[in-house]
Motif scaffolding. Sequence first.
Motif, mmCIF file in Angstrom:
data_model
loop_
_atom_site.group_PDB
_atom_site.id
_atom_site.type_symbol
_atom_site.label_atom_id
_atom_site.label_comp_id
_atom_site.label_asym_id
_atom_site.label_seq_id
_atom_site.Cartn_x
_atom_site.Cartn_y
_atom_site.Cartn_z
ATOM 1 N N ARG A 210 2.533 -6.270 -1.966
ATOM 2 C CA ARG A 210 1.822 -6.711 -0.755
ATOM 3 C C ARG A 210 0.490 -5.995 -0.621
ATOM 4 O O ARG A 210 -0.543 -6.628 -0.335
ATOM 5 C CB ARG A 210 2.708 -6.446 0.465
ATOM 6 C CG ARG A 210 2.106 -6.842 1.799
ATOM 7 C CD ARG A 210 3.135 -6.675 2.898
ATOM 8 N NE ARG A 210 2.616 -7.037 4.200
ATOM 9 C CZ ARG A 210 3.338 -7.083 5.313
ATOM 10 N NH1 ARG A 210 4.640 -6.791 5.257
ATOM 11 N NH2 ARG A 210 2.791 -7.425 6.464
ATOM 12 N N ASP A 211 0.485 -4.696 -0.837
ATOM 13 C CA ASP A 211 -0.751 -3.924 -0.728
ATOM 14 C C ASP A 211 -1.739 -4.320 -1.825
ATOM 15 O O ASP A 211 -2.945 -4.438 -1.565
ATOM 16 C CB ASP A 211 -0.425 -2.434 -0.814
ATOM 17 C CG ASP A 211 -1.668 -1.571 -0.670
ATOM 18 O OD1 ASP A 211 -2.244 -1.530 0.440
ATOM 19 O OD2 ASP A 211 -2.076 -0.949 -1.679
ATOM 20 N N ARG A 212 -1.240 -4.540 -3.032
ATOM 21 C CA ARG A 212 -2.128 -4.898 -4.146
ATOM 22 C C ARG A 212 -2.804 -6.251 -3.911
ATOM 23 O O ARG A 212 -4.017 -6.399 -4.082
ATOM 24 C CB ARG A 212 -1.329 -4.919 -5.447
ATOM 25 C CG ARG A 212 -2.151 -5.367 -6.659
ATOM 26 C CD ARG A 212 -1.306 -5.333 -7.927
ATOM 27 N NE ARG A 212 -0.113 -6.156 -7.793
ATOM 28 C CZ ARG A 212 -0.103 -7.479 -7.952
ATOM 29 N NH1 ARG A 212 -1.234 -8.133 -8.230
ATOM 30 N NH2 ARG A 212 1.038 -8.151 -7.842
ATOM 31 N N VAL A 213 -2.001 -7.247 -3.516
ATOM 32 C CA VAL A 213 -2.559 -8.589 -3.289
ATOM 33 C C VAL A 213 -3.527 -8.574 -2.116
ATOM 34 O O VAL A 213 -4.585 -9.223 -2.152
ATOM 35 C CB VAL A 213 -1.422 -9.602 -3.057
ATOM 36 C CG1 VAL A 213 -1.997 -10.978 -2.708
ATOM 37 C CG2 VAL A 213 -0.534 -9.707 -4.284
ATOM 38 N N ALA A 214 -3.195 -7.796 -1.083
ATOM 39 C CA ALA A 214 -4.086 -7.722 0.080
ATOM 40 C C ALA A 214 -5.438 -7.136 -0.301
ATOM 41 O O ALA A 214 -6.497 -7.623 0.137
ATOM 42 C CB ALA A 214 -3.433 -6.897 1.185
ATOM 43 N N ARG A 215 -5.431 -6.114 -1.132
ATOM 44 C CA ARG A 215 -6.688 -5.495 -1.564
ATOM 45 C C ARG A 215 -7.507 -6.467 -2.427
ATOM 46 O O ARG A 215 -8.731 -6.565 -2.271
ATOM 47 C CB ARG A 215 -6.399 -4.213 -2.343
ATOM 48 C CG ARG A 215 -5.856 -3.072 -1.489
ATOM 49 C CD ARG A 215 -5.570 -1.830 -2.318
ATOM 50 N NE ARG A 215 -5.025 -0.759 -1.508
ATOM 51 C CZ ARG A 215 -5.771 0.083 -0.789
ATOM 52 N NH1 ARG A 215 -7.091 -0.023 -0.824
ATOM 53 N NH2 ARG A 215 -5.210 1.032 -0.074
ATOM 54 N N PRO A 232 -8.341 -2.048 7.463
ATOM 55 C CA PRO A 232 -7.485 -2.130 6.270
ATOM 56 C C PRO A 232 -7.499 -3.548 5.716
ATOM 57 O O PRO A 232 -7.749 -4.519 6.441
ATOM 58 C CB PRO A 232 -6.100 -1.742 6.802
ATOM 59 C CG PRO A 232 -6.372 -0.950 8.037
ATOM 60 C CD PRO A 232 -7.607 -1.540 8.632
ATOM 61 N N PRO A 233 -7.228 -3.709 4.423
ATOM 62 C CA PRO A 233 -7.314 -5.042 3.795
ATOM 63 C C PRO A 233 -6.509 -6.125 4.500
ATOM 64 O O PRO A 233 -7.026 -7.201 4.786
ATOM 65 C CB PRO A 233 -6.801 -4.783 2.380
ATOM 66 C CG PRO A 233 -7.094 -3.343 2.126
ATOM 67 C CD PRO A 233 -6.905 -2.654 3.441
ATOM 68 N N GLU A 234 -5.228 -5.851 4.774
ATOM 69 C CA GLU A 234 -4.412 -6.897 5.385
ATOM 70 C C GLU A 234 -4.865 -7.199 6.810
ATOM 71 O O GLU A 234 -4.828 -8.350 7.255
ATOM 72 C CB GLU A 234 -2.935 -6.494 5.372
ATOM 73 C CG GLU A 234 -2.022 -7.638 5.815
ATOM 74 C CD GLU A 234 -0.555 -7.353 5.522
ATOM 75 O OE1 GLU A 234 0.302 -8.004 6.168
ATOM 76 O OE2 GLU A 234 -0.262 -6.511 4.656
ATOM 77 N N GLN A 235 -5.309 -6.199 7.528
ATOM 78 C CA GLN A 235 -5.821 -6.426 8.872
ATOM 79 C C GLN A 235 -7.088 -7.278 8.830
ATOM 80 O O GLN A 235 -7.309 -8.139 9.687
ATOM 81 C CB GLN A 235 -6.107 -5.092 9.558
ATOM 82 C CG GLN A 235 -6.438 -5.236 11.048
ATOM 83 C CD GLN A 235 -6.696 -3.895 11.704
ATOM 84 O OE1 GLN A 235 -7.402 -3.049 11.158
ATOM 85 N NE2 GLN A 235 -6.117 -3.686 12.878
#
Length: 269
Positions: A210-215, A232-235
Amino acid sequence: MSTPIADEQEILSGEAVAIDVQPVGFLLRAAGALVDMILAFLVFLAFVMLQLWLGDLGLLGEHGFRIFTVAAIVISFLVLPVTVEVATRGRSLGKLIVGGRIVRVDGGAITFRHSFIRGLLGVLEIYFTFGGLAVITGALTPRSQRLGDLVAGTYAQRVRTPRLVPHAPALSPALYDWAGIADVARLPDRLARRVSQFLANAERMTPTARDRVARELAVEVAPFVAPLPSAPPEQLLNAVAALRREREARALAIADERAERLTGRRIRV
């Protein structure tokens, strides 16, 4: 900026804002026309039954029989379609079923003149040729316009919007001020769909993925967002998707209100 001639999918509002519109597809329009044809033939059949009943009672002579037949044809296949289209502001039963409305090529509401031209030519291209001429012209025009539409300057616009996805991205309160000045209109539709798909499935992803795709998505989105907020990326992705969704919904609401307002003015005139 697009013009009605340059882009078949856009019209210019009175405020010189390009509005994305979608014409009713060829198959849906054909289905709606078939419903209207069946309705017209049922009305004509009712007239025929009434005519036979009056004939049995001896109330119609030979000349009266002919006059009644001509009147039944005119009412069923011309007066009825035109009256329904004017009364429903461009929406007959068939168009209501397929989610369409007849509008002018510039997106404005049609008048009696437009409906009369469409109805008059419709007798020729729909009933005299059993829809053959309408099918040919509809298949060869970008907006599935039949001959009556081309002459009257109208087309069938889609007014039934698809249901929104269950996931609704939310704008963080910390980005409210940024949302007031942000520009996300340049975000490509394909990239916007990828962002929406990620946000809808993010909770089912592992934290690392999730963190990788969001970035990765945030890096792709960044060049199309101005100014770029510190988040932050997802935000960031949530904020961009929420802002884009809100502005698209607002544009659709404004377009519907403007169409209703123009229709009301035409009727009062």
